[in-house]
Design a protein around this motif. Structure first.
Motif, mmCIF file in Angstrom:
data_model
loop_
_atom_site.group_PDB
_atom_site.id
_atom_site.type_symbol
_atom_site.label_atom_id
_atom_site.label_comp_id
_atom_site.label_asym_id
_atom_site.label_seq_id
_atom_site.Cartn_x
_atom_site.Cartn_y
_atom_site.Cartn_z
ATOM 1 N N THR A 7 1.221 -4.677 -5.526
ATOM 2 C CA THR A 7 1.412 -5.856 -4.732
ATOM 3 C C THR A 7 0.993 -5.424 -3.365
ATOM 4 O O THR A 7 0.427 -6.465 -2.572
ATOM 5 C CB THR A 7 2.706 -6.419 -5.040
ATOM 6 N N ARG A 9 -0.938 -3.135 -2.049
ATOM 7 C CA ARG A 9 -2.529 -3.013 -2.187
ATOM 8 C C ARG A 9 -3.050 -4.584 -2.145
ATOM 9 O O ARG A 9 -4.158 -4.549 -1.391
ATOM 10 C CB ARG A 9 -2.999 -2.161 -3.275
ATOM 11 N N ARG A 10 -2.826 -5.388 -2.935
ATOM 12 C CA ARG A 10 -3.467 -6.616 -3.123
ATOM 13 C C ARG A 10 -3.174 -7.621 -1.785
ATOM 14 O O ARG A 10 -4.087 -8.149 -1.248
ATOM 15 C CB ARG A 10 -2.646 -7.262 -4.166
ATOM 16 N N ILE A 11 -1.899 -7.405 -1.119
ATOM 17 C CA ILE A 11 -1.609 -8.344 -0.052
ATOM 18 C C ILE A 11 -2.514 -7.795 1.229
ATOM 19 O O ILE A 11 -3.075 -8.390 2.068
ATOM 20 C CB ILE A 11 0.013 -8.020 0.412
ATOM 21 N N HIS A 13 -5.326 -6.057 1.028
ATOM 22 C CA HIS A 13 -6.799 -6.563 0.759
ATOM 23 C C HIS A 13 -6.992 -7.898 1.125
ATOM 24 O O HIS A 13 -7.899 -8.364 1.839
ATOM 25 C CB HIS A 13 -7.031 -6.311 -0.862
ATOM 26 N N LEU A 14 -6.094 -8.934 0.597
ATOM 27 C CA LEU A 14 -6.212 -10.283 1.100
ATOM 28 C C LEU A 14 -6.145 -10.523 2.633
ATOM 29 O O LEU A 14 -6.660 -11.429 3.072
ATOM 30 C CB LEU A 14 -5.438 -11.058 0.161
ATOM 31 N N ALA A 15 -5.405 -9.695 3.098
ATOM 32 C CA ALA A 15 -5.196 -9.859 4.479
ATOM 33 C C ALA A 15 -6.530 -8.822 5.493
ATOM 34 O O ALA A 15 -6.391 -9.197 6.517
ATOM 35 C CB ALA A 15 -3.781 -9.319 5.100
ATOM 36 N N ARG A 16 -7.155 -8.181 4.549
ATOM 37 C CA ARG A 16 -8.146 -7.630 5.214
ATOM 38 C C ARG A 16 -7.823 -6.436 6.151
ATOM 39 O O ARG A 16 -8.105 -6.368 7.242
ATOM 40 C CB ARG A 16 -8.992 -8.466 5.902
#
Length: 95
Positions: A7, A9-11, A13-16
Motif C-alpha cells: 500500500t 508503494r502504491r500511495i 506511485h500515485l503521489a509520484r
C-alpha cells in the motif's frame, strides 16, 4: 485498517514520490499512526454540535443574487476574434 508495504508503494506511485525500500517501513508506521488518529476522532460524540466555518462566529459575506448584463459589453467581447451584436462567433464543430 493497517497499511502494508504494498500500500505504501502504491500511495507513493500515485503521489509520484520516489520512495526507497529502506523508507517503506517508516512510512507505513507513519500512515498507520495517522489512520489510528482518524479512527480515534470518530469516537468523539458530536451530537448536537453545530458545524462551523470559523473558530469565531461570523456571517458569510453574501451578494445579491441578481442577473445583470455586466454593464461592459464592449470590454467583454473586445478581445474576441469575431463577434456579432455582442455575441461570440465561433466556428461550427458539429455537422
Amino acid at each position: 485498517m493497517s497499511v502494508d508495504a504494498a500500500t505504501v508503494r502504491r500511495i507513493a506511485h500515485l503521489a509520484r514520490i520516489a520512495v526507497s525500500e529502506a523508507e517503506i517501513p517508516h512510512l507505513a508506521g507513519e500512515l498507520n499512526a495517522m489512520l489510528a488518529f482518524v479512527e480515534q476522532l470518530s469516537e468523539v460524540d458530536v451530537e448536537g454540535v453545530e458545524p462551523m466555518t470559523s473558530v469565531t462566529p461570523m456571517e458569510m459575506k453574501k451578494r445579491a443574487d441578481v442577473v445583470t448584463d455586466g454593464g461592459i459589453p464592449d470590454d467583454i467581447v473586445g478581445n474576441a476574434p469575431a463577434t456579432d451584436d455582442y455575441f461570440f462567433l465561433v466556428p461550427k464543430v458539429v455537422e
